[in-house]
Write a protein that holds these residues in place. Structure first.
Motif, PDB file in Angstrom:
ATOM      1  N   ALA A   1       3.703   1.589  16.600  1.00  0.00           N
ATOM      2  CA  ALA A   1       5.054   2.144  17.508  1.00  0.00           C
ATOM      3  C   ALA A   1       6.181   1.143  17.188  1.00  0.00           C
ATOM      4  CB  ALA A   1       4.384   2.664  19.060  1.00  0.00           C
ATOM      5  N   ALA A   2       5.685   0.346  16.411  1.00  0.00           N
ATOM      6  CA  ALA A   2       6.644  -1.475  16.405  1.00  0.00           C
ATOM      7  C   ALA A   2       7.334  -0.674  15.549  1.00  0.00           C
ATOM      8  CB  ALA A   2       5.958  -2.240  16.352  1.00  0.00           C
ATOM      9  N   SER A   3       6.948  -0.215  14.036  1.00  0.00           N
ATOM     10  CA  SER A   3       8.077   0.171  13.035  1.00  0.00           C
ATOM     11  C   SER A   3       9.436   1.180  13.482  1.00  0.00           C
ATOM     12  CB  SER A   3       6.976   1.223  12.198  1.00  0.00           C
ATOM     13  OG  SER A   3       6.582   2.381  12.466  1.00  0.00           O
ATOM     14  N   THR A   4       8.977   1.812  15.049  1.00  0.00           N
ATOM     15  CA  THR A   4      10.473   2.467  15.210  1.00  0.00           C
ATOM     16  C   THR A   4      11.285   1.813  15.597  1.00  0.00           C
ATOM     17  OG1 THR A   4       8.591   4.320  15.929  1.00  0.00           O
ATOM     18  CG2 THR A   4      11.119   4.187  16.673  1.00  0.00           C
ATOM     19  N   GLU A   5      10.756   0.489  16.327  1.00  0.00           N
ATOM     20  CA  GLU A   5      12.085  -0.737  16.686  1.00  0.00           C
ATOM     21  C   GLU A   5      12.410  -0.689  15.097  1.00  0.00           C
ATOM     22  OE1 GLU A   5      10.154  -3.462  19.414  1.00  0.00           O
ATOM     23  OE2 GLU A   5       9.818  -1.987  20.550  1.00  0.00           O
ATOM     24  N   LEU A   6      11.041  -1.248  14.304  1.00  0.00           N
ATOM     25  CA  LEU A   6      11.448  -2.150  13.266  1.00  0.00           C
ATOM     26  C   LEU A   6      12.863  -1.357  12.543  1.00  0.00           C
ATOM     27  CD1 LEU A   6      10.524  -4.273  11.084  1.00  0.00           C
ATOM     28  CD2 LEU A   6       9.173  -2.964  10.051  1.00  0.00           C
ATOM     29  N   LEU A   7      12.972   0.105  12.221  1.00  0.00           N
ATOM     30  CA  LEU A   7      13.901   0.494  11.430  1.00  0.00           C
ATOM     31  C   LEU A   7      14.781   0.539  12.449  1.00  0.00           C
ATOM     32  CD1 LEU A   7      11.687   3.934  10.832  1.00  0.00           C
ATOM     33  CD2 LEU A   7      12.658   2.423   8.794  1.00  0.00           C
ATOM     34  N   ALA A   8      15.052   0.899  13.541  1.00  0.00           N
ATOM     35  CA  ALA A   8      16.038   0.634  14.403  1.00  0.00           C
ATOM     36  C   ALA A   8      16.739  -0.401  14.226  1.00  0.00           C
ATOM     37  CB  ALA A   8      15.630   1.232  15.909  1.00  0.00           C
ATOM     38  N   LYS A   9      16.376  -1.881  13.950  1.00  0.00           N
ATOM     39  CA  LYS A   9      17.096  -2.893  14.150  1.00  0.00           C
ATOM     40  C   LYS A   9      17.607  -3.576  12.270  1.00  0.00           C
ATOM     41  CE  LYS A   9      15.341  -8.197  13.922  1.00  0.00           C
ATOM     42  NZ  LYS A   9      16.261  -8.700  14.973  1.00  0.00           N
ATOM     43  N   VAL A  10      16.460  -2.729  11.131  1.00  0.00           N
ATOM     44  CA  VAL A  10      17.289  -3.708   9.875  1.00  0.00           C
ATOM     45  C   VAL A  10      18.354  -2.377   8.786  1.00  0.00           C
ATOM     46  CG1 VAL A  10      15.439  -5.386   9.877  1.00  0.00           C
ATOM     47  CG2 VAL A  10      15.273  -2.682   9.100  1.00  0.00           C
ATOM     48  N   ARG A  11      17.859  -0.901   9.219  1.00  0.00           N
ATOM     49  CA  ARG A  11      18.412  -0.113   8.639  1.00  0.00           C
ATOM     50  C   ARG A  11      19.929   0.008   8.272  1.00  0.00           C
ATOM     51  NH1 ARG A  11      19.297   5.590  11.985  1.00  0.00           N
ATOM     52  NH2 ARG A  11      20.211   4.450  13.924  1.00  0.00           N
ATOM     53  N   GLU A  12      20.330  -0.720   9.879  1.00  0.00           N
ATOM     54  CA  GLU A  12      22.067  -0.938   8.907  1.00  0.00           C
ATOM     55  C   GLU A  12      22.149  -1.976   7.566  1.00  0.00           C
ATOM     56  OE1 GLU A  12      24.031   0.911   9.797  1.00  0.00           O
ATOM     57  OE2 GLU A  12      23.367   2.158  11.349  1.00  0.00           O
ATOM     58  N   SER A  13      21.148  -3.278   7.921  1.00  0.00           N
ATOM     59  CA  SER A  13      21.998  -4.083   6.391  1.00  0.00           C
ATOM     60  C   SER A  13      20.616  -4.166   5.616  1.00  0.00           C
ATOM     61  CB  SER A  13      21.208  -5.045   7.079  1.00  0.00           C
ATOM     62  OG  SER A  13      19.822  -5.636   7.796  1.00  0.00           O
ATOM     63  N   SER A  14      20.050  -1.909   5.800  1.00  0.00           N
ATOM     64  CA  SER A  14      18.715  -2.359   4.233  1.00  0.00           C
ATOM     65  C   SER A  14      19.870  -1.254   3.633  1.00  0.00           C
ATOM     66  CB  SER A  14      17.594  -1.725   5.279  1.00  0.00           C
ATOM     67  OG  SER A  14      17.430  -2.267   6.236  1.00  0.00           O
ATOM     68  N   THR A  15      19.696  -1.261   2.584  1.00  0.00           N
ATOM     69  CA  THR A  15      19.018  -0.148   1.491  1.00  0.00           C
ATOM     70  C   THR A  15      17.497   0.375   1.689  1.00  0.00           C
ATOM     71  OG1 THR A  15      20.271  -1.148  -0.429  1.00  0.00           O
ATOM     72  CG2 THR A  15      19.776   0.760  -0.767  1.00  0.00           C
ATOM     73  N   VAL A  16      17.609   2.066   2.249  1.00  0.00           N
ATOM     74  CA  VAL A  16      16.847   3.270   2.317  1.00  0.00           C
ATOM     75  C   VAL A  16      17.336   4.039   1.484  1.00  0.00           C
ATOM     76  CG1 VAL A  16      16.079   4.378   4.320  1.00  0.00           C
ATOM     77  CG2 VAL A  16      17.472   1.976   4.479  1.00  0.00           C
ATOM     78  N   SER A  17      15.906   4.144   0.808  1.00  0.00           N
ATOM     79  CA  SER A  17      14.997   4.927   0.315  1.00  0.00           C
ATOM     80  C   SER A  17      14.046   5.529   0.380  1.00  0.00           C
ATOM     81  CB  SER A  17      14.864   4.790  -1.157  1.00  0.00           C
ATOM     82  OG  SER A  17      14.353   3.631  -1.357  1.00  0.00           O
TER      83      SER A  17
END
Length: 365
Positions: A152-168
């Motif tokens: 479940a920590a991955s949900t917080e992880l996604l929210a934390k870094v997606r704006e500073s990431s290239t997502v694919s």
């Protein structure tokens, strides 16, 4: 309660493992079957993960790591948690859960029925029962056992870094026998981090993360892996969420509460801890109690074993690198996924970043 010195050591060395919350997970490349699934955009997949409510399930997790830690063995409190053999998780999808963590011949069981949390260790045959009053349960996150769903920590992880990431979306995979999408987050060029990418295998039906990965720069193997090896999404028997201590077990009872003292301590902690930066190069800074590093180690028994007897300063002098700069002097601990520095005057900084970024954070007022 854990002794202060033990907590400080875990905070300093353990935070380097955690790397600002990013190093819960990592995942090696493997010869998974690649099922045919409908195409989905990266943003739609991220949004579906953030909104997912998987419901009841029964799953088995495996954990492995290659963090590049100093060879401290049991000397570092909390390090043994990284060496668990497996974890079996049951949840009703509505707040009740059961987690059984196996390490060698011993097992720790945590059962949360909504109003009570039991924590039992077969190694010591001891159990702690924590009762959660209604007013405490209403507090956000109070009494919840997030370890019942480590991914479940991955949900917080996604929210934390997606704006500073290239997502694919990098194709598909089969994880724990289920078809999944491979979601990949790569830090943007402006991010200063030791991490190369985060990979999340997302269940195609429930949108629950089945495997989450962090890979570091300069290595082809994962730093840490948390992945389901088996999982079944189905209603669970009610008796799984009740617990009766074995005969002869030593039982300690507590009541969870949110009183003014705890509120004051929480507020003080917020003031003492500062977050510098955001995204992948986030650094957490703060200050430990002045007497913590000089406190004499105390003999303790329980799940931490020999680690509970460790002298924090002696550990730092033995396994950390002595460093200095305009910010002062102290000790540096590095892993493949992060680093942490503790100054001689008790300040600390930690993150999934190179050491220079830590030093810059320490220099900020």
């Amino acid at each position: 309660m854990k002794p202060k010195t033990k907590g400080i050591t875990a905070a300093v060395l353990g935070t380097a493992l955690g790397a600002g919350g990013l190093a819960f997970v990592a995942m090696p490349a493997s010869a998974d079957d690649k099922p045919a699934l409908p195409q989905v955009s990266a943003e739609d997949l991220v949004q579906s993960v953030l909104k997912a409510k998987p419901g009841a399930f029964d799953g088995t997790l495996k954990v492995s790591n290659d963090l590049g830690l100093p060879a401290v063995g049991n000397a570092v409190p909390g390090a043994s948690a990284l060496n668990m053999d497996s974890a079996h998780i049951f949840t009703d999808g509505a707040g009740k859960s059961r987690l059984a963590v196996t390490q060698g011949a011993s097992q720790e069981t945590v059962v949360h029925d909504g109003t009570t949390v039991w924590d039992y260790s077969s190694k010591t045959n001891t159990a702690t029962k924590v009762t959660i009053p209604a007013d405490v349960a209403q507090q956000k996150g109070a009494g919840s056992d997030r370890t019942a769903d480590p991914l479940a920590a991955s949900t917080e992880l996604l929210a934390k870094v997606r704006e500073s990431s290239t997502v694919s979306v990098d194709g598909t995979a089969t994880v724990a026998g289920r078809p999944a999408y491979e979601l990949v987050l790569t830090p943007k060029p402006t991010e200063r981090t030791l991490l190369r990418e985060i990979r999340v295998a997302v269940d195609s039906q429930t949108r629950m993360p089945l495997r989450v990965s962090v890979l570091s720069n300069g290595t082809a193997t994962p730093a840490l892996e948390v992945a389901f090896t088996e999982i079944e999404f189905t209603q669970q028997p009610a008796d799984l969420f009740t617990f009766t201590p074995p005969k002869g077990a030593k039982v300690q009872e507590k009541t969870a509460k949110v009183d003014q003292q705890h509120k004051d301590l929480a507020e003080q902690a917020k003031q003492d801890v500062k977050v510098v930066g955001d995204g992948w190069d986030t650094v957490v800074t703060g200050k430990v109690p002045a007497d913590a590093l000089n406190a004499a180690p105390k003999q303790q028994s329980g799940r931490e074993g020999r680690g509970a007897n460790a002298d924090p300063k002696a550990l730092l002098e033995r396994f950390a690198k002595k460093v200095s700069g305009p910010w002062g002097s102290g000790y540096l601990v590095t892993t493949k996924v992060g680093s942490a520095v503790l100054t001689d005057d008790g300040r600390f900084a930690a993150g999934a970043v190179p050491e220079q970024v830590l030093y810059e954070a320490l220099g900020q007022k």
